[in-house]
Write an enzyme that holds these catalytic residues in place. Sequence first.
Site, mmCIF file in Angstrom:
data_model
loop_
_atom_site.group_PDB
_atom_site.id
_atom_site.type_symbol
_atom_site.label_atom_id
_atom_site.label_comp_id
_atom_site.label_asym_id
_atom_site.label_seq_id
_atom_site.Cartn_x
_atom_site.Cartn_y
_atom_site.Cartn_z
ATOM 1 N N MET A 30 67.847 -32.342 -28.320
ATOM 2 C CA MET A 30 68.153 -33.736 -28.654
ATOM 3 C C MET A 30 69.648 -33.978 -28.430
ATOM 4 O O MET A 30 70.234 -34.896 -29.013
ATOM 5 C CB MET A 30 67.746 -34.036 -30.098
ATOM 6 C CG MET A 30 66.246 -33.857 -30.308
ATOM 7 S SD MET A 30 65.573 -34.807 -31.675
ATOM 8 C CE MET A 30 66.424 -34.068 -33.040
ATOM 9 N N HIS A 34 75.607 -27.461 -28.668
ATOM 10 C CA HIS A 34 76.544 -26.541 -29.307
ATOM 11 C C HIS A 34 76.280 -25.123 -28.794
ATOM 12 O O HIS A 34 75.400 -24.922 -27.930
ATOM 13 C CB HIS A 34 76.414 -26.629 -30.831
ATOM 14 C CG HIS A 34 75.000 -26.503 -31.310
ATOM 15 N ND1 HIS A 34 74.286 -25.329 -31.233
ATOM 16 C CD2 HIS A 34 74.155 -27.422 -31.843
ATOM 17 C CE1 HIS A 34 73.081 -25.512 -31.721
ATOM 18 N NE2 HIS A 34 72.963 -26.786 -32.085
ATOM 19 N N GLY A 36 74.753 -22.681 -29.990
ATOM 20 C CA GLY A 36 73.364 -22.219 -30.132
ATOM 21 C C GLY A 36 72.547 -22.609 -28.903
ATOM 22 O O GLY A 36 71.795 -21.808 -28.351
ATOM 23 N N HIS A 37 72.716 -23.861 -28.466
ATOM 24 C CA HIS A 37 72.003 -24.298 -27.254
ATOM 25 C C HIS A 37 72.444 -23.462 -26.050
ATOM 26 O O HIS A 37 71.625 -23.102 -25.202
ATOM 27 C CB HIS A 37 72.307 -25.774 -26.950
ATOM 28 C CG HIS A 37 71.731 -26.739 -27.944
ATOM 29 N ND1 HIS A 37 72.507 -27.561 -28.724
ATOM 30 C CD2 HIS A 37 70.438 -27.011 -28.280
ATOM 31 C CE1 HIS A 37 71.726 -28.313 -29.481
ATOM 32 N NE2 HIS A 37 70.475 -27.998 -29.253
ATOM 33 N N GLU A 148 65.159 -19.658 -33.508
ATOM 34 C CA GLU A 148 64.396 -19.230 -34.690
ATOM 35 C C GLU A 148 64.790 -19.984 -35.963
ATOM 36 O O GLU A 148 64.058 -19.984 -36.946
ATOM 37 C CB GLU A 148 64.582 -17.717 -34.902
ATOM 38 C CG GLU A 148 63.551 -17.139 -35.837
ATOM 39 C CD GLU A 148 63.678 -15.637 -36.035
ATOM 40 O OE1 GLU A 148 64.801 -15.110 -35.956
ATOM 41 O OE2 GLU A 148 62.633 -15.010 -36.292
HETATM 42 O O1 PAF Z 1 64.545 -28.834 -32.047
HETATM 43 C C1 PAF Z 1 64.814 -29.932 -31.504
HETATM 44 O O2 PAF Z 1 65.958 -30.199 -31.105
HETATM 45 C C2 PAF Z 1 63.718 -30.965 -31.328
HETATM 46 O O3 PAF Z 1 62.830 -30.930 -32.393
HETATM 47 C C3 PAF Z 1 62.979 -30.832 -29.984
HETATM 48 C C4 PAF Z 1 62.236 -29.518 -29.882
HETATM 49 C C5 PAF Z 1 63.961 -30.955 -28.840
HETATM 50 C C6 PAF Z 1 61.949 -31.955 -29.847
HETATM 51 O O4 PAF Z 1 62.551 -33.207 -29.877
#
Ligand code: PAF
Length: 279
Positions: A30, A34, A36-37, A148
């Site tokens: 979304m 950061h 983590g991503h 996780e």
């Molecule tokens: O974890 C998230 O950021 C959201 O729930 C996701 C998996 C992107 C779905 O909108």
Amino acid sequence: MLIYETIKDLSACVESLKQEGKTIGLLPTMGALHDGHLSLLRRAKEDNDVVICSIFVNPVQFNNEEDLKKYPRDIEADIALLEANECDIVFIPSEDEIYPEPPTEKYNFGELEQVMEGVARPGHFNGVAIIVRRLFDWTKADNAYFGEKDFQQVAIIKDLVRQYSIPVKIVVCPIYRDADGLASSSRNKRLSPEKRALAPKIHQILLNSASCVADLSLSQIKGFVMSDFKMYKDFKVEYFEIVDDVTLQPVMQKGANGVVGCIAVWLDGVRLIDMQRYY
Ligand code: PAF
């Protein structure tokens, strides 16, 4: 890095990648990206020929208007970060693109959604399932990457894949923590500096509780965690549950599966979640 805003353009690209026999990794987000991503992106790059990152603040998974409004957004910074970290494709659709009509899908995850986030945020997991299933369809991902930290979300998505025989492998990556132990989250950006300094207590309290697992029962551990949080007036625990790591049902003693503690706690008007493995 290719940037697509429409399903039509994304699908055309996915079609040609599939014809070339390339494997596709999906990183659904979304935004407000950061570290983590980025750790998920690194893993996805190792495993796949091509990585698609989607950025979409999915309104139908928010059960609270205010939370949706306040959700951090910085699309330019996100694009720059993805580019610098060699993401191949970013999909940034508008709300009209994803939902030309209000979605009507209804999912049922049984007992998995009748606890914790499912109770605290009614409709949340149905909204997650709606967007995630559509993203799986459009990207034809071979592998999809989730952290996780969102422990219950991962269980729900695995169940979605199982129920509908979706041909994607769910890859669950360890929680990425800042140096002081706070689990990375887009919501951390909303904490004031003073409250940000307090936030690592969440991980510290959970970690301390895990160090007592040989000496205390699980219900004593639960009491220990709740009373530790009471020492800090800034924290308001929404729930702390010790659950079976497969069924997500509360447990009082170790069974055949693993045992994790899952917490949602308010700090500075920001809702933070974290988890701790006990067995
Ligand atoms: O974890 C998230 O950021 C959201 O729930 C996701 C998996 C992107 C779905 O909108």
